[in-house]
Motif scaffolding. Structure first.
Motif: not given
Length: 231
Positions: A11, A41, A193, A203
């Motif tokens: 992410l 992240a 996502a 990604s």
């Protein structure tokens, strides 16, 4: 190219706040990026020299830099000219994201000339192409960019307009091209996502659903209002 390996399956959080937003300011964005890092992240997408530098200093994560700038003679606003690319490079970003749609560029040069200019002047800077359609993705690949992002799908007048991520665009481009496809745009929850990754995304970039609390709050208040109207 290590950054490409680092972001695979992860992410990327877009930490941005414009001048009219409550969290505007590089100190705030640095803290937002730190919070994103604590949430695992893999990279940050950031807007403007000050924010980029502050986020790099705070997190040491890979940073994809942009400069949003409006020009009266063009609809492009994401790093639309070499001037903005220079600002991203000077800030120390690992990569620059640029508008590579088929719209007229402010300086009226072609996408091909633009990419060649970046490669010539900033040979170590990775390039992410923000596109809105399949054809633009194919062109971006032919120009030799490092990453292709669906950032502008639904944000150009001629691209498919929807409230959800363009899963079909992600799938078609990832099936056709070797260049990594980064899903970005209208990703509002973890399930969306994951679906982007299932459709072949390298990604995923998420911004407003994580980093704009005024918009997150509005989603809740609007649902509450809908509830009371229906009862």
């Amino acid at each position: 190219m290590d950054i490409i390996k680092e972001i695979k399956g992860g992410l990327i959080v877009s930490c941005q706040a414009l001048e009219d937003e409550p969290l505007f300011g590089s100190a705030n964005m640095a803290l937002m990026a730190r919070a994103a890092k604590e949430g695992h992240a893999v990279a940050i997408r950031a807007n403007g020299k000050d924010d980029i530098q502050s986020i790099i200093n705070e997190t040491r994560l890979p940073v994809i830099g942009i400069v949003k700038r409006n020009y009266q003679n063009s609809d492009m606003y994401i790093t639309p000219t070499i001037v903005e690319v220079d600002e991203v490079f000077a800030a120390g970003a690992d990569a620059v994201a640029v508008d590579l749609t088929n719209r007229l560029r402010p300086d009226r040069i072609s996408n091909s000339e633009f990419i060649k200019s970046i490669r010539c002047n900033f040979p170590k800077l990775m390039i992410m192409a923000d596109i809105s359609t399949y054809e633009e993705g194919i062109e971006a690949d032919s120009l030799g960019v490092d990453l292709i992002a669906t950032t502008l799908a639904g944000y150009t007048s001629y691209s498919k307009q929807d409230d959800y991520p363009n899963y079909d665009l992600i799938y078609r481009l990832s099936e056709k091209l070797q260049t990594p496809i980064v899903a970005e745009g209208r990703i509002n929850n973890p399930a969306e996502a994951v679906r982007c990754l299932q459709n072949g995304a390298w990604s995923v970039v998420v911004g407003s659903a994580i980093t704009r609390p005024q918009l997150i709050t509005k989603r809740f208040t609007e649902k509450i209002k809908e509830f009371y109207k229906s009862n």
